[in-house]
Design an enzyme around this catalytic site. Structure first.
Site, PDB file in Angstrom:
ATOM      1  N   LYS A   1      38.784  51.563  52.936  1.00  0.00           N
ATOM      2  CA  LYS A   1      39.692  51.983  51.845  1.00  0.00           C
ATOM      3  C   LYS A   1      39.708  53.400  51.697  1.00  0.00           C
ATOM      4  O   LYS A   1      38.833  53.937  52.152  1.00  0.00           O
ATOM      5  CB  LYS A   1      39.719  51.078  50.607  1.00  0.00           C
TER       6      LYS A   1
ATOM      7  N   GLU B   1      38.787  53.053  42.894  1.00  0.00           N
ATOM      8  CA  GLU B   1      39.130  51.713  43.439  1.00  0.00           C
ATOM      9  C   GLU B   1      37.643  50.818  43.562  1.00  0.00           C
ATOM     10  O   GLU B   1      37.679  49.851  42.929  1.00  0.00           O
ATOM     11  CB  GLU B   1      39.501  51.704  44.917  1.00  0.00           C
TER      12      GLU B   1
ATOM     13  N   ASP C   1      44.347  45.122  44.842  1.00  0.00           N
ATOM     14  CA  ASP C   1      44.561  46.308  45.600  1.00  0.00           C
ATOM     15  C   ASP C   1      44.712  45.877  47.089  1.00  0.00           C
ATOM     16  O   ASP C   1      44.812  44.619  47.391  1.00  0.00           O
ATOM     17  CB  ASP C   1      43.311  46.877  45.516  1.00  0.00           C
TER      18      ASP C   1
ATOM     19  N   GLY D   1      48.848  52.720  46.456  1.00  0.00           N
ATOM     20  CA  GLY D   1      49.477  52.684  47.559  1.00  0.00           C
ATOM     21  C   GLY D   1      50.622  51.857  47.755  1.00  0.00           C
ATOM     22  O   GLY D   1      51.204  51.401  46.723  1.00  0.00           O
TER      23      GLY D   1
ATOM     24  N   GLY E   1      42.670  55.554  52.125  1.00  0.00           N
ATOM     25  CA  GLY E   1      43.718  56.299  52.974  1.00  0.00           C
ATOM     26  C   GLY E   1      44.512  57.238  51.954  1.00  0.00           C
ATOM     27  O   GLY E   1      45.112  58.136  52.443  1.00  0.00           O
ATOM     28  N   GLY E   2      44.518  56.633  50.692  1.00  0.00           N
ATOM     29  CA  GLY E   2      45.391  57.398  49.802  1.00  0.00           C
ATOM     30  C   GLY E   2      44.321  58.281  48.719  1.00  0.00           C
ATOM     31  O   GLY E   2      44.983  58.597  47.663  1.00  0.00           O
TER      32      GLY E   2
ATOM     33  N   LYS F   1      46.443  44.806  59.486  1.00  0.00           N
ATOM     34  CA  LYS F   1      45.462  45.674  59.078  1.00  0.00           C
ATOM     35  C   LYS F   1      44.113  45.084  59.595  1.00  0.00           C
ATOM     36  O   LYS F   1      42.915  45.679  59.242  1.00  0.00           O
ATOM     37  CB  LYS F   1      45.427  46.004  57.542  1.00  0.00           C
TER      38      LYS F   1
HETATM   39  O1  LIG Z   1      43.378  55.106  48.653  1.00  0.00           O
HETATM   40  C1  LIG Z   1      43.985  54.266  48.884  1.00  0.00           C
HETATM   41  C2  LIG Z   1      43.557  52.762  49.070  1.00  0.00           C
HETATM   42  O2  LIG Z   1      42.395  52.628  49.470  1.00  0.00           O
HETATM   43  C3  LIG Z   1      44.660  51.857  49.566  1.00  0.00           C
HETATM   44  O3  LIG Z   1      44.585  50.566  49.259  1.00  0.00           O
HETATM   45  C4  LIG Z   1      44.935  51.966  51.047  1.00  0.00           C
HETATM   46  O4  LIG Z   1      44.912  53.268  51.295  1.00  0.00           O
HETATM   47  C5  LIG Z   1      46.156  51.037  51.435  1.00  0.00           C
HETATM   48  O5  LIG Z   1      47.138  51.716  50.930  1.00  0.00           O
HETATM   49  P1  LIG Z   1      48.643  50.926  51.638  1.00  0.00           P
HETATM   50  O6  LIG Z   1      49.036  50.109  50.666  1.00  0.00           O
HETATM   51  O7  LIG Z   1      49.647  52.200  51.352  1.00  0.00           O
HETATM   52  O8  LIG Z   1      48.558  50.767  53.007  1.00  0.00           O
END
Ligand SMILES: O=C[C@H](O)[C@H](O)[C@H](O)COP(=O)(O)O
Length: 219
Positions: free
Chosen positions: A92, A101, A79, A26, A94-95, A119
């Protein structure tokens, strides 16, 4: 100030003492990798990553990426997350990197999560990602709908049809009530073809939050 940068800068020193580092996916992790590069902390270390995207970020900086298949256990995993509740439950994925993970989180000795203060959200419901074997999609959707859940197959711009994870599976997003999150994390595994959820209830991790003023707090 960019909170992602603030919090990455704050934790980067913690990584100095470790040789085998697990990295998530992410925008926050991308920022952390930029800082690792700036601090000259990429060479001489081994990285295990939760996505092809993060593997590329490391390898384009001439870092060494180890395959998850090697079974190597990171000394530390770092992470971000999409949401965290005030009692440290994280959502978690979103990606779409939730499965790898959770693997890296589970098999790492020390676990650190970093993110923007915004968040931290206590709300009635959360959109929870599920990674599902594609031939099981219709069964899973009808089963969860029968139980009263709202569900969507995740799609993205630029691709026709569902988003496919790095493991070759589609992602469902399911609305789950806050008080049910940890119970849902367990019970969802009983539906054949659901591989993993993006709910993290272990609470055996440190969470660092940063805001735009440059302040970092530990949850
Ligand atoms: O699948 C993605 C992960 O869980 C990311 O850690 C989460 O989506 C947060 O991403 P970002 O750092 O882009 O906010």
């Amino acid at each position: 100030m960019d909170p992602k940068e603030v919090v990455s800068q704050f934790v980067v020193n913690k990584l100095k003492e470790y040789q085998i580092i697990g990295l998530g996916t992410g925008r926050t992790v991308k920022k952390l990798i930029e800082i690792l590069e700036k601090e000259k902390l990429i060479q001489g270390k081994y990285f295990v990553a939760s996505s092809i995207d993060t593997e590329l970020e490391i390898s384009k900086r001439d870092g060494v990426v180890l395959s998850l298949f090697s079974g190597v256990k990171p000394q530390i995993y770092i992470d971000s997350f999409d949401y965290v509740t005030s009692d440290k439950i994280m959502i978690k994925g979103g990606g779409a990197a939730l499965l790898r993970e959770k693997m890296l989180y589970y098999f790492s000795s020390t676990k650190i999560f970093i993110g923007e203060e915004t968040k931290l959200k206590d709300q009635k419901e959360y959109l929870v990602p599920l990674e599902v074997v594609h031939v099981g999609l219709s069964y899973v959707i009808s089963d969860l709908k029968k139980q009263g859940y709202e569900i969507k197959i995740r799609e993205s711009n630029g691709k026709i049809g569902p988003i496919i994870s790095d493991n070759g599976n589609p992602i469902l997003d399911v609305k789950v009530k806050r008080e049910e999150l940890c119970e849902f994390e367990k019970k969802i595994k009983f539906i054949p073809s659901v591989i993993e959820s993006g709910i993290f209830c272990g609470k055996d991790y440190e969470i660092y939050l940063a805001n735009e003023d440059g302040r970092v707090t530990i949850l």
